[in-house]
Design a protein around this motif. Sequence first.
Motif, PDB file in Angstrom:
ATOM      1  N   TYR A  95       0.531   6.828  -8.326  1.00  0.00           N
ATOM      2  CA  TYR A  95      -0.579   7.080  -7.487  1.00  0.00           C
ATOM      3  C   TYR A  95      -1.882   7.345  -8.342  1.00  0.00           C
ATOM      4  CZ  TYR A  95      -3.906   8.774  -4.029  1.00  0.00           C
ATOM      5  OH  TYR A  95      -4.960   8.828  -3.015  1.00  0.00           O
ATOM      6  N   THR A 123      -3.087   0.650 -15.118  1.00  0.00           N
ATOM      7  CA  THR A 123      -2.426   1.290 -14.564  1.00  0.00           C
ATOM      8  C   THR A 123      -0.764   0.705 -14.586  1.00  0.00           C
ATOM      9  OG1 THR A 123      -3.947   2.211 -13.097  1.00  0.00           O
ATOM     10  CG2 THR A 123      -1.664   2.194 -12.442  1.00  0.00           C
ATOM     11  N   CYS A 143       2.779   1.936 -15.981  1.00  0.00           N
ATOM     12  CA  CYS A 143       3.850   1.585 -15.092  1.00  0.00           C
ATOM     13  C   CYS A 143       5.224   1.325 -15.749  1.00  0.00           C
ATOM     14  CB  CYS A 143       3.433   0.995 -13.812  1.00  0.00           C
ATOM     15  SG  CYS A 143       2.454   1.790 -12.500  1.00  0.00           S
ATOM     16  N   ILE A 187       3.081   0.962  -7.424  1.00  0.00           N
ATOM     17  CA  ILE A 187       1.803   1.619  -7.465  1.00  0.00           C
ATOM     18  C   ILE A 187       1.473   2.200  -5.808  1.00  0.00           C
ATOM     19  CG2 ILE A 187      -0.616   1.564  -7.800  1.00  0.00           C
ATOM     20  CD1 ILE A 187      -0.060  -0.258 -10.128  1.00  0.00           C
ATOM     21  N   ARG A 212      -1.406   3.058  -3.177  1.00  0.00           N
ATOM     22  CA  ARG A 212      -2.786   3.146  -3.252  1.00  0.00           C
ATOM     23  C   ARG A 212      -3.153   3.700  -1.674  1.00  0.00           C
ATOM     24  NH1 ARG A 212      -6.076   3.550  -7.177  1.00  0.00           N
ATOM     25  NH2 ARG A 212      -7.612   2.287  -6.156  1.00  0.00           N
ATOM     26  N   GLU A 242      -8.339  -3.645  -2.894  1.00  0.00           N
ATOM     27  CA  GLU A 242      -7.096  -3.328  -3.169  1.00  0.00           C
ATOM     28  C   GLU A 242      -6.241  -4.654  -3.275  1.00  0.00           C
ATOM     29  OE1 GLU A 242      -5.835  -0.530  -4.392  1.00  0.00           O
ATOM     30  OE2 GLU A 242      -7.861   0.379  -4.135  1.00  0.00           O
ATOM     31  N   ALA A 272      -3.779  -5.616  -6.421  1.00  0.00           N
ATOM     32  CA  ALA A 272      -2.259  -5.721  -6.163  1.00  0.00           C
ATOM     33  C   ALA A 272      -1.931  -7.150  -6.553  1.00  0.00           C
ATOM     34  CB  ALA A 272      -2.118  -5.734  -4.576  1.00  0.00           C
ATOM     35  N   ASN A 316      -1.443  -6.924 -10.466  1.00  0.00           N
ATOM     36  CA  ASN A 316      -0.602  -6.038 -10.755  1.00  0.00           C
ATOM     37  C   ASN A 316       0.899  -6.716 -10.272  1.00  0.00           C
ATOM     38  OD1 ASN A 316      -1.984  -3.896 -11.643  1.00  0.00           O
ATOM     39  ND2 ASN A 316      -2.226  -3.015  -9.853  1.00  0.00           N
ATOM     40  N   GLU A 317       0.843  -7.307  -9.263  1.00  0.00           N
ATOM     41  CA  GLU A 317       2.320  -8.189  -9.056  1.00  0.00           C
ATOM     42  C   GLU A 317       2.460  -9.161  -9.960  1.00  0.00           C
ATOM     43  OE1 GLU A 317       4.437 -10.725  -5.578  1.00  0.00           O
ATOM     44  OE2 GLU A 317       2.554  -9.792  -5.263  1.00  0.00           O
ATOM     45  N   GLN A 360       4.843  -3.719  -7.775  1.00  0.00           N
ATOM     46  CA  GLN A 360       4.550  -3.830  -6.723  1.00  0.00           C
ATOM     47  C   GLN A 360       3.603  -2.857  -6.086  1.00  0.00           C
ATOM     48  OE1 GLN A 360       5.632  -6.653  -4.556  1.00  0.00           O
ATOM     49  NE2 GLN A 360       6.202  -7.112  -6.473  1.00  0.00           N
ATOM     50  N   THR A 361       2.652  -3.065  -5.013  1.00  0.00           N
ATOM     51  CA  THR A 361       1.871  -1.942  -4.674  1.00  0.00           C
ATOM     52  C   THR A 361       1.905  -1.733  -3.071  1.00  0.00           C
ATOM     53  OG1 THR A 361       0.034  -3.001  -6.011  1.00  0.00           O
ATOM     54  CG2 THR A 361      -0.635  -1.526  -4.142  1.00  0.00           C
ATOM     55  N   TRP A 372       0.347   0.031   0.217  1.00  0.00           N
ATOM     56  CA  TRP A 372      -0.771   0.744   0.718  1.00  0.00           C
ATOM     57  C   TRP A 372      -0.469   1.907   1.763  1.00  0.00           C
ATOM     58  CZ3 TRP A 372      -1.845  -5.172   1.134  1.00  0.00           C
ATOM     59  CH2 TRP A 372      -2.564  -5.302   0.001  1.00  0.00           C
TER      60      TRP A 372
END
Length: 145
Positions: free
Chosen positions: A11, A79, A83, A91, A93, A104, A108, A111-112, A117-118, A120
């Motif tokens: 987080y 981030t 990770c 992650i 969020r 966001e 996401a 990051n993917e 993965q994110t 929410w």
Amino acid sequence: MAPVRGSLAVYPGTFDPFTPGHRDLVARARVMFDRVIVLLAVNADKRPTAEATTRARRVRDAVPAAWGNVEVDTWTGLTAAYCLRRGASVIVRGLRSAADLRHEHQLAAMNEQLGIQTIWLPARPELAATSSTVARAYRSTVEDV
């Protein structure tokens, strides 16, 4: 709800300051995942009001000792890189508004692409109006009185 076995979630945020909304998201995430790292992002562009070590200590002080599956760490950089280094697959969020979702969603997607993965979590309505920006403004007003 039982946490996903072996799961590690991160987080991230500047947490300047760590608000009741942030604490609530950690409380909710810690029951979803085996371990949660509250990652204090070191980002000089945001011009925080306190040094990273001070902010990290404040976050640690706000996390109850009984939350043994929560740790606090600091990181300079992406981030997703953190990770990957720590073996986190998710992650976490928080979302307060539709405007947050638009921003966001872009993070996401990036990051993917990096394999992370994110998830929410919506802010609770009673906590959604308080952002770190609002908390800082309030704190500076109170300190000036």
